[in-house]
Design a protein around this motif. Structure first.
Motif, PDB file in Angstrom:
ATOM      1  N   LEU A 134       0.815  -1.260  -0.062  1.00  0.00           N
ATOM      2  CA  LEU A 134       0.078  -0.071  -0.023  1.00  0.00           C
ATOM      3  C   LEU A 134       0.931   1.030   0.113  1.00  0.00           C
ATOM      4  CD1 LEU A 134      -2.595  -1.291   2.423  1.00  0.00           C
ATOM      5  CD2 LEU A 134      -2.982  -0.971  -0.040  1.00  0.00           C
ATOM      6  N   HIS A 141      -2.764   4.881  -1.182  1.00  0.00           N
ATOM      7  CA  HIS A 141      -3.760   4.010  -0.878  1.00  0.00           C
ATOM      8  C   HIS A 141      -4.471   4.463   0.531  1.00  0.00           C
ATOM      9  CE1 HIS A 141      -1.934   0.754  -3.536  1.00  0.00           C
ATOM     10  NE2 HIS A 141      -3.213   1.269  -4.087  1.00  0.00           N
ATOM     11  N   CYS A 142      -5.758   3.936   0.880  1.00  0.00           N
ATOM     12  CA  CYS A 142      -6.388   4.376   1.608  1.00  0.00           C
ATOM     13  C   CYS A 142      -5.776   3.935   3.278  1.00  0.00           C
ATOM     14  CB  CYS A 142      -7.751   3.527   1.802  1.00  0.00           C
ATOM     15  SG  CYS A 142      -8.880   3.718   3.407  1.00  0.00           S
ATOM     16  N   LYS A 146      -4.637   0.482   5.255  1.00  0.00           N
ATOM     17  CA  LYS A 146      -3.253   0.589   5.638  1.00  0.00           C
ATOM     18  C   LYS A 146      -3.039   0.265   7.124  1.00  0.00           C
ATOM     19  CE  LYS A 146      -1.221   4.001   2.502  1.00  0.00           C
ATOM     20  NZ  LYS A 146      -0.571   5.474   2.378  1.00  0.00           N
ATOM     21  N   THR A 172      -9.582  -1.252  -2.623  1.00  0.00           N
ATOM     22  CA  THR A 172      -8.586  -1.742  -2.109  1.00  0.00           C
ATOM     23  C   THR A 172      -8.618  -2.640  -1.130  1.00  0.00           C
ATOM     24  OG1 THR A 172      -7.992   0.677  -2.331  1.00  0.00           O
ATOM     25  CG2 THR A 172      -6.694  -0.487  -0.831  1.00  0.00           C
ATOM     26  N   THR A 176      -6.515  -6.278  -1.000  1.00  0.00           N
ATOM     27  CA  THR A 176      -5.691  -6.501   0.274  1.00  0.00           C
ATOM     28  C   THR A 176      -5.963  -7.779   1.132  1.00  0.00           C
ATOM     29  OG1 THR A 176      -4.769  -4.214   0.727  1.00  0.00           O
ATOM     30  CG2 THR A 176      -5.506  -5.487   2.527  1.00  0.00           C
ATOM     31  N   GLY A 408      -7.596   8.424  -0.712  1.00  0.00           N
ATOM     32  CA  GLY A 408      -7.486   7.142  -1.200  1.00  0.00           C
ATOM     33  C   GLY A 408      -8.653   6.381  -1.434  1.00  0.00           C
TER      34      GLY A 408
ATOM     35  N   GLU B  33      -6.072   0.222  -8.579  1.00  0.00           N
ATOM     36  CA  GLU B  33      -5.679  -0.244  -7.112  1.00  0.00           C
ATOM     37  C   GLU B  33      -5.431  -1.894  -7.140  1.00  0.00           C
ATOM     38  OE1 GLU B  33      -6.435   1.369  -4.216  1.00  0.00           O
ATOM     39  OE2 GLU B  33      -7.084   3.163  -5.159  1.00  0.00           O
ATOM     40  N   GLN B  37      -1.317  -2.966  -6.168  1.00  0.00           N
ATOM     41  CA  GLN B  37      -1.204  -3.897  -4.831  1.00  0.00           C
ATOM     42  C   GLN B  37      -0.553  -5.214  -5.440  1.00  0.00           C
ATOM     43  OE1 GLN B  37      -4.369  -3.936  -1.527  1.00  0.00           O
ATOM     44  NE2 GLN B  37      -5.438  -2.667  -3.247  1.00  0.00           N
TER      45      GLN B  37
END
Lengths: 466, 86
Positions: A134, A141-142, A146, A172, A176, A408, B33, B37
């Motif tokens: 991230l 990114h947010c 994070k 995101t 993630t 983000g 995004e 990532q």
């Protein structure tokens, strides 16, 4: 430590029994004596500690933080970690009420308050995530995502057996949660809903809530399989019934902030309340949270009746688009100092069908009832969100709108210009729009924000009597 | 391309082996995004395999800029073990 715990509303008997636990948890996450001094100073600077209710709320967050950090030490052999997962606080509470060995943690908001707002150590969590996948910078990114990754990377939370997220607003978190599985080896579960709603459906969100209910029920089944437990509808109904008193107490406090002139406590406290709402409660925790809110309400009511508040009487009253900052109280404190009373966030509002549960399709399905949050401004299609913002501004007779959009998040960043245009055109009140990260304290730029706020106050033409 | 990370990496690993690839250029859309990532995971796993990876982001605009050229030349040096124009 004693003084710190007193600032956080611990009773003398609790200090005797809890001090060692809190010390162990703080030491585990690297809070030093110097940090403790910083914490005490920041508490005194940014929070209304003369209110017992505020101390109690801070204490409840510290207790949750301690519970999370020490979960493994205290015998929890199955730990679920959720983030960006609305509704999971209820599912988690239902499971914990019925199965002793399971801990469900929603760590982000609690840690952002305790590690961030109190100890000013959130930046290290963000940086840990940025060393992984991230990134920071212009298209960063947010900070919420994070936080989850940083906490896991630094080992500040016990390594969970399951990590859970959703794709309500966010691409995101979706990616993630998969990468957490691939990189950390923690099995990931995911639940979903859709965002392809149409404005003509507003204020109804039936398609989205039905889909949510199915997806959430499937998630509960998957968690049950992994943990060897059975999650029944009755468990959820009981938790939802228990939560009614808490929700009512929260509503009474919110009402005083929305209608008070002046606002009875500083806007820095708003996100303490939000963090409290996100906790998947262990048995007994909810009653303590409700009692703290009742105490706070009585104190705020007393202040209101005496005309005591955090801003001058007649100060500009504004709606915050997105909640207040999650890890850094400086912006809200500055706003109050400059005569801006942040009375509510758009995330607190829902279309009428959601607010009174008239949108429930299957009243026998607890997941359908939980899914009513899909009527909320945060989950609405842009047109619905704007309608809720306009209604809130009219109902509360607001002087302006603050839109510090979370850059983000592509979803909210994309809404910013439309919100500004419509509010200005329909209501004729100013909108202060700027980008930041709602979770990352490194966004803060004092001089820029001060200049922005001073201009904003001038545009609203209200400065209060002070 | 639309697989989750590990299956996609396994597919790329097979391509690397089958085509005796010496380096990977990861081109992604600025602000995407998902790809952004994934890049971290690929770069680290490829490093374990001894395969260097270069990440280039653009906004679907012309990437024939001087900085991209410089980065590509440096990457070629890494891949070939010497200057690109040697």
């Amino acid at each position: 430590m004693r003084e710190f715990l007193e600032l956080c509303g611990y009773e003398p008997s609790e200090i005797e029994t809890e001090s060692a636990r809190v010390s162990a948890a703080l030491a585990r996450v690297g809070v030093t004596e110097e940090d403790l001094a910083t914490g005490k100073r920041r508490l005194a600077t940014y929070y209304d500690l003369e209110l017992v209710g505020v101390r109690k709320v801070l204490g409840l967050l510290l207790k949750e933080f301690t519970n999370i950090v020490l979960a493994r030490d205290e015998g929890y052999d199955r730990v679920a970690f959720s983030f960006m997962a609305p509704g999971c606080q209820l599912l988690g509470a239902a499971i914990m009420e019925n199965y002793d060995g399971v801990a469900w943690v929603e760590a982000d908001y609690t840690f952002l308050i305790v590690l961030g707002a109190v100890f000013n150590k959130a930046a290290a969590v963000m940086e840990a995530a940025e060393k992984l996948w991230l990134k920071t910078g212009g298209v960063g990114h947010c900070g919420n995502v994070k936080t989850a990754v940083g906490l896991l990377a630094l080992g500040l939370v016990p390594k969970p057996d399951l990590v859970i997220s959703s794709g309500f607003l966010c691409e995101t978190s979706v990616k993630t949660v998969g990468l957490i599985q691939d990189w950390f080896g923690i099995p990931a579960l995911y639940y979903d809903t859709w965002q392809d709603r149409e404005l003509r459906e507003y204020p109804y969100a039936g398609r989205a809530t039905s889909f949510y209910a199915k997806s959430m029920r499937r998630l509960a089944g998957q968690v049950g399989e992994r943990f060897g437990i059975d999650v029944t509808d009755d468990m959820l109904w009981r938790v939802m019934e228990q939560r009614k008193d808490f929700a009512a107490a929260m509503g009474r406090v919110n009402d005083l902030m929305r209608h008070g002139d002046p606002i009875p406590m500083r806007s820095t406290h708003v996100n303490l309340l939000g963090a409290l709402e996100s906790i998947p409660c262990r048995p007994g925790q909810l009653a303590e949270m409700t009692a703290a809110l009742d105490t706070l309400h009585d104190e705020l009511l007393d202040r209101t009746s005496k005309g005591i508040g955090a801003t001058p009487k007649g100060a500009a009253r504004v709606l915050s688009i997105l909640p207040c900052h999650h890890s850094d109280p400086r912006w809200e404190d500055l706003a109050n100092q400059l005569g801006v009373a942040i009375v509510a966030s758009d995330f607190e509002f829902a279309s009428s069908l959601g607010a009174d549960r008239a949108g429930v399709i299957d009243p026998d399905d607890p997941y359908d009832v939980i899914g009513q949050h899909m009527h909320g401004a945060a989950q609405q299609i842009l047109g619905g969100r704007v309608a809720l913002i306009l209604d809130a501004c009219r109902e509360l007779h607001l002087d302006g709108v603050l839109n510090h959009y979370h850059v983000g998040c592509r979803y909210v960043a994309g809404d910013a210009m439309t919100i500004k245009n419509v509010v200005t055109r329909e209501l004729g009140i100013p909108v202060l729009t700027f980008e930041w990260d709602n979770f990352d304290p490194r966004s803060y730029n004092h001089e820029q924000y001060k200049a922005n706020l001073e201009t904003f106050v001038g545009m609203m033409g209200t400065g209060g009597e002070g | 391309m639309r697989s989750s990370t590990v299956p996609r990496f396994e597919y790329v690993s097979r391509l690397i082996r089958d085509f005796r690839v010496q380096g990977v250029i990861w081109y992604e859309l600025l602000g995407c995004e998902f790809y952004d990532q994934d890049a971290f995971f690929f770069e680290n796993r490829l490093r374990d395999m001894g395969i260097p990876m270069l990440v280039i982001e653009s906004n679907y605009d012309d990437v024939r800029s001087g900085s991209v050229r410089t980065r590509l030349e440096a990457f070629l040096e890494v891949v070939q073990g010497g200057p690109a124009d040697a």
